[in-house]
Design a protein around this motif. Structure first.
Motif, short mmCIF file in Angstrom:
data_model
loop_
_atom_site.label_atom_id
_atom_site.label_comp_id
_atom_site.label_asym_id
_atom_site.label_seq_id
_atom_site.Cartn_x
_atom_site.Cartn_y
_atom_site.Cartn_z
N ASN A 98 -79.94 0.41 -93.93
CA ASN A 98 -78.71 0.68 -94.63
C ASN A 98 -78.69 0.02 -95.99
O ASN A 98 -77.96 -0.92 -96.21
N LEU A 99 -79.54 0.48 -96.91
CA LEU A 99 -79.56 -0.13 -98.23
C LEU A 99 -78.69 0.66 -99.19
O LEU A 99 -78.65 1.87 -99.11
N PRO A 100 -78.01 -0.04 -100.10
CA PRO A 100 -77.25 0.70 -101.12
C PRO A 100 -78.19 1.42 -102.08
O PRO A 100 -79.36 1.08 -102.16
N ASP B 140 -79.92 -3.39 -87.86
CA ASP B 140 -79.03 -3.49 -86.73
C ASP B 140 -78.69 -2.12 -86.15
O ASP B 140 -77.91 -2.04 -85.21
N LYS B 141 -79.26 -1.06 -86.70
CA LYS B 141 -79.03 0.27 -86.13
C LYS B 141 -79.82 0.40 -84.85
O LYS B 141 -81.03 0.23 -84.84
#
Lengths: 271, 389, 482
Positions: A203-205, A231-232
């Motif tokens: 989940n990177l911006p 954490d997914k």
């Protein structure tokens, strides 16, 4: 490698080496703290000794001051890195109270910090001399020599806590680590430093983890291995990551030793 | 008019005073938060070394030691926050070390004391922190607080604290029971909270799916969703015939995810299930397994009344290697000219186009060649009379 | 003789007028006191609830929740019309949200500019033949585009039909049970969806809709779709709108949602249960105000069918939007709102007002909205005329008028302060002290012209409604960072 060989340094090395050797002979590890300080006289040394004994009553300390280089040193025989590190905190508190500290402190413990050789000792001294200046951080000295098979590691994670932690731990274990807060910074650093391993969140911006993996695998095939640390937990995410070319998948909360073990396994498999 | 005027003037003074008091309160709050932020920044720089020490030494046998200086209350709070963040991030032995550090710092005792306060605000804050520190002694008191708590957002904060501190399945069950009494169907949230707990909930959920109360069954099904092993498949088998539609659906989902081997009769029954979503779920599961033994069964789905099922089946068959592609192309060719046939052909064309853009990937290249060959062979066969060689 | 008679008539007329105006003054007093009390009542609810909301925010860790597999999947619907300048930036930012499972469905509403082309080129989308339900009738969809490299992005191209029609088309295409309406130019915060999901998960069956908080992004620094530096707007009009929004959202909506009487969820960011939206027939097209309309319909549907429900508001889920900074655009927006409001009241509100079957919504929200929002311009106008009358008939002096208007002003100002109190207690988004000074200043400034112009715009909106004027007005798209 050019090492500053000045007489005071040489003498300092000799002094320090003697003390460490004495401890080594007993088969115990030996911890060492070096701090750049202003003028320190015998009285200060005595105060310091009593202050530190307050916190570490049973530990033998050898304090000394190298006038020429302005370095205050403490040798703690029988102490591993963790206690040496703690002792450095105590020392720093004392020095700041007395306003004596003039730069970064160096902390080491042999054999955890590496082989005890003249070269490593002089490197340690060199590092603490370099440490004079504005910053007052405590630095851990590590001299493992380059880890086989890995040039450097890039960690990409927007979460500061885990990013800092992984970076610190890997650096302690001798890896060279670059960090990135988001996908595009990660890609930039990847192109600049070409690390052999990338540890990334999904989940990177800006550019998300999947795209990062895809770009790395597509444009730089064979250059970088990717371990996903995220954490997914959805099986879909895992499948997709592996499909795009990730080599491993670790979920958070994670155990750093497991991560290190997987890194070693990956290197041995590839290298 | 004049008496009104006097009343108005008095009202004016009152309201003016009220406004000034409000302005003062707002500024006070703002200044306090600015001060806090500054103190927090100072904390970050001052404690950087100590936190490096903690992070560097999180592994290993030796316990972490408290900072060698005294901390003022603001620093203690900031330290607690930082440790809370770290305890969430790590698990296992490392988390235990951090918990022990919290105990050594006196935080556990501090919050246990605060928990007995009569002010609700303080009590809730203590409950939250006790949860973060996973203090097992606090569970009975937390459960008491949970029982008497009104239904609002804070209820779930306390419940989560219970889950984090719980060390046995009974404690978790007590929490679930209390929450279910409020009759709001927050099953996903309950499962999410149990996931925070250190207790392994696998057997708890397996017990729940055999419960008579459908609420527990639902919780069990949602919980088992991450434990996809064949034991789960066995447990939910009979639930696929449940009277509640949503339980049916969840049970089918779990069953398909957990079984390595799907018996043909079960698959056949599911493919002709009246519920559209269940049919779709089955087709996707079969496509994921990629076992060509199921191609026959999936062919019948291509004749389904609902276009969405036809779509899923076609997409699924395209993923099942050569047999799947052949089956799809054959049926598409057979119903060529009808709306259904046209639709299937469009899907095949889409896939060919999509694969042709990924030819750098070895797998996709193989698939592309296979599909083109199959397509040409089958469609040219049926178009033969029109083709001029 | 004739002059004498004329005098008598004039005298009796003036006497009658004086009586009338005197009675009017009592009515006006009653009106003002009632509306003020109602405002205070709602604000009181807001303040009472802010502590409970603050605790919910403080003690829930969003990071961990956002990757949990128990989060409900959401379909984001993004209607786009002539958005070529900013659509790519915004879609990229929407694709990078911190949320476990969601999809972004961009609906190109027959744009006249290069919106479609930009999207197709940037994301390399290809036409696919997808299937969608036709639960709601919409305009013709020309094509659906997709690229498996962006598995969560769908682009639907359709003929122009308006925002509501686009949303309905998006609903038909969506795959999940929750839908979220997003404006193409809003900037969603990374955890906004997670925060709303938390509110939803606490009561999934009954929560039919959750509204998010809309904040003004003018003068904030935006980098890569993230708001880095939060600042109070520098220009006059956005600053006035900022304090207006703060008062309405934090002071009003929190309170209304606490009593389950929330009448509107901002079109810029709101989450709905898809089944419920389909059950009420989807969005009403062809006229502005569809965001209020859908919420009213949801209330009615649930109350008619005795379905336990709540329409919630999540003030910590933030969507940043650009406020119009020119008079022309702002006035056309407000006239549009006035038009929409009136139409909604006539179409839907009339059926439910003051009927006990509709509980708080019918007995409190709707009368409040009709009397104090929709009909507000007329009361104010009559008040103005009355004051004129007083002055001409020497019934009062400027001193009294000043006192009464000061009382009124300060009581309304206290409400703005209440909203600022809520902002500082629970959110504290504006770190600089100077920004707080400006907020208080502009809250005062609002009464010296802005509110009055607002009334004028609303009146204009009504006139447009009666004239059946139905244009959307202009919204010139600029980039952020102004």
């Amino acid at each position: 490698m050019a090492v500053l060989v000045q007489d005071p340094i040489q003498e300092a090395i000799l002094q320090v080496a003697e003390r460490i050797q004495a401890s080594y002979e007993k088969g115990a590890p030996c911890g060492m703290i070096l701090a750049p300080c202003a003028a320190v006289n015998q009285k200060v040394l005595e105060n310091m000794q009593s202050y530190m004994s307050g916190f570490e009553p049973d530990i033998p300390l050898h304090c000394f001051y190298l006038d020429q280089s302005g370095l205050l040193g403490i040798v703690l025989s029988g102490q591993k890195l963790i206690n040496t590190h703690y002792a450095s905190l105590v020392l720093k508190e004392f020095l700041e109270q007395q306003d004596l500290l003039e730069g970064q402190m160096a902390v080491a413990s042999f054999p955890e910090s590496g082989e005890l050789t003249e070269q490593s000792l002089s490197q340690l001294l060199y590092m603490s001399l370099q440490g004079k200046g504005e910053s007052r951080d405590i630095h851990l000295f590590m001299n493992h020599g380059l880890q086989q098979g890995i040039t450097s590691i890039l960690i990409a994670d927007p979460d500061e806590v885990s990013r800092e932690f992984v970076k610190l731990r890997l650096e302690i274990n001798g890896y060279k680590v670059e960090e990135a807060k988001d996908g595009s910074e990660a890609l930039e650093k990847f192109e600049k430093t070409m690390p052999s391993l990338v540890i990334t969140e999904l989940n990177l911006p800006i550019l998300d983890g999947y795209q990062l993996i895809d770009k790395i695998k597509r444009d730089y095939a064979g250059e970088g291995q990717v371990i996903v640390l995220t954490d997914k937990q959805l099986p879909k995410s895992m499948d997709r990551a592996f499909e795009l070319g990730a080599s491993d998948y670790v979920t958070k909360p994670f155990s750093i030793s497991e991560l290190e073990w997987r890194i070693k396994k990956l290197i041995s498999r590839v290298g | 008019m004049y008496t009104n005027l006097n009343a108005a003037i008095q009202a004016l003074y009152i309201i003016l005073a009220f406004n000034l008091v409000c302005v003062a309160i707002i500024y006070a709050i703002k200044l306090r938060s600015i001060r806090r932020r500054k103190l927090n920044d100072r904390f970050q720089t001052k404690f950087k070394d100590y936190l490096t020490y903690v992070q560097a030494n999180l592994d290993g046998m030796e316990p972490l030691r408290v900072p060698p200086w005294t901390m003022n209350p603001v620093e203690r709070e900031a330290m607690q926050e930082k440790l809370n963040d770290m305890m969430e991030c790590f698990s296992g032995e490392q988390r235990h070390k951090l918990v022990r550090l919290c105990a050594d710092l006196g935080f556990v005792r501090h919050h246990l004391g605060r928990f007995n306060s009569r002010t609700y605000r303080v009590k809730l804050d203590a409950a939250y922190h006790l949860g973060c520190m996973r203090v097992k002694e606090a569970v009975p008191a937390l459960l008491d607080m949970l029982k008497e708590h009104p239904l609002n957002s804070a209820l779930f904060v306390v419940a989560r604290a219970v889950a984090k501190c719980a060390r046995s399945q009974q404690e978790l069950e007590a929490m679930v029971q209390i929450l279910l009494q409020h009759n709001k169907k927050c099953y996903e949230l309950i499962v999410n909270m149990i996931a925070d707990s250190e207790v392994d909930a696998g057997s708890l959920y397996t017990g729940y799916v055999s419960h008579e109360n459908p609420a527990y069954v639902r919780i069990g099904l949602i919980g088992l969703n991450v434990y996809t092993d064949p034991a789960a498949a066995v447990a939910v088998y009979r639930l696929m015939d449940s009277e509640h539609e949503d339980i049916q659906f969840k049970a089918v989902d779990l069953y398909l995810k957990s079984s390595r081997l799907l018996p043909r009769n079960v698959v056949g029954k599911l493919l002709s299930h009246p519920n559209l979503n269940i049919r779709r779920l089955t087709i996707e599961a079969l496509a994921d397994i990629k076992n060509t033994a199921y191609v026959e069964l999936m062919k019948s789905s291509l004749n389904d009344a609902d276009q969405r099922i036809v779509y899923s089946s076609a997409k699924g068959l395209l993923r099942m290697g050569e047999e799947g592609m052949v089956a799809l192309c054959e049926i598409a060719a057979a119903v060529q000219g009808t709306e259904r046939g046209q639709f299937m052909q469009q899907l095949i064309d889409d896939e060919i186009k999509h694969l042709s853009m990924q030819l750098h990937n070895w797998d996709k290249l193989m698939q592309y060649n296979l599909l083109m060959y199959t397509y040409d062979k089958i469609f040219r066969k049926s178009k033969r009379i029109y083709r001029v060689v | 003789m004739w002059v004498f008679g004329y005098q008598v008539v004039l005298d009796s007329f003036l006497k009658g007028l004086r009586e009338f105006l005197l009675n009017y003054s009592y009515v006006a007093l009653f009106y003002v006191i009632l509306v003020t009390l109602l405002y205070y009542f709602i604000f009181g609810f807001s303040i009472r609830h802010i502590f409970s909301i603050k605790r919910g925010i403080q003690y829930n860790r969003m990071n961990k929740l956002s990757s949990s597999s128990q989060l409900p999947p959401v379909s984001l619907l993004v209607p786009a019309y002539n958005e070529e300048l900013t659509i790519i930036e915004n879609v990229r930012s929407l694709l990078a949200l911190n949320y476990a499972e969601y999809e972004v469905i961009v609906v190109n509403d027959g744009s006249q500019d290069q919106t479609l082309k930009c999207m197709l080129e940037e994301f390399k989308l290809e036409l696919i033949h997808s299937v969608h339900s036709s639960s709601i009738k919409t305009g013709k969809i020309r094509g659906v585009y997709y690229n498996p490299e962006y598995p969560n992005l769908y682009l639907a191209d359709k003929e122009n039909g308006g925002k509501a029609d686009s949303l309905n088309a998006g609903i038909n295409l969506s795959h999940y049970a929750l839908i979220s309406t997003i404006d193409a130019d809003s900037l969603l915060e990374k955890d906004a969806l997670t925060r709303i999901a938390r509110v939803y998960m606490e009561n999934p069956e009954e929560t039919v809709a959750v509204g998010g908080n809309v904040r003004i992004v003018n003068s904030c620094t935006v980098e890569d779709g993230i708001v880095k530096d939060v600042q109070f707007p520098r220009k006059l009009l956005p600053a006035l709108q900022h304090v207006e929004y703060t008062k309405a959202f934090l002071g009003g909506r929190i309170g209304w949602s606490a009593v389950n009487g929330l009448i509107i969820i901002s079109g810029a960011f709101g989450v709905f249960q898809k089944e419920m939206v389909i059950a009420v027939g989807g969005y009403r097209g062809g006229y502005p105000g569809e965001d209020m309309n859908i919420v009213i319909k949801l209330h009615r549907h649930c109350l008619d069918n005795n379905i336990p429900y709540r329409v919630a508001f999540c003030p910590d889920a933030v969507c940043w939007t650009q406020a119009p900074d020119s008079y022309r655009i702002l006035s056309s927006q407000r006239k549009r709102w006035g038009r929409g409001n009136l139409k909604n009241m006539i179409e839907e509100g009339i059926h439910m007002v003051l009927r006990p079957k509709y509980k708080i919504f019918g007995m409190l929200t709707l009368p409040y909205n009709i009397v104090f929002e929709t009909l507000n311009p007329y009361f104010r106008l009559s008040g103005l005329l009355a004051i004129l009358g007083y002055w001409m008939l020497n019934m009062t002096d400027w001193y009294t008028v000043v006192i009464f208007s000061l009382v009124n002003l300060l009581s309304c100002f206290a409400l703005s302060l209440g909203a600022l109190f809520i902002e500082e207690t629970a959110f504290s988004r504006y770190p600089k002290l100077g920004d707080l000074n400006k907020m208080i200043l502009y809250s005062l400034l609002m009464f010296v012209g802005y509110r009055q112009i607002g009334v004028w715009w609303r009146l204009n909106g009504h006139v447009q409604f009666l004239r059946n004027n139905n244009s959307w007005g202009t919204m010139v798209r600029t980039n952020f960072n102004k």
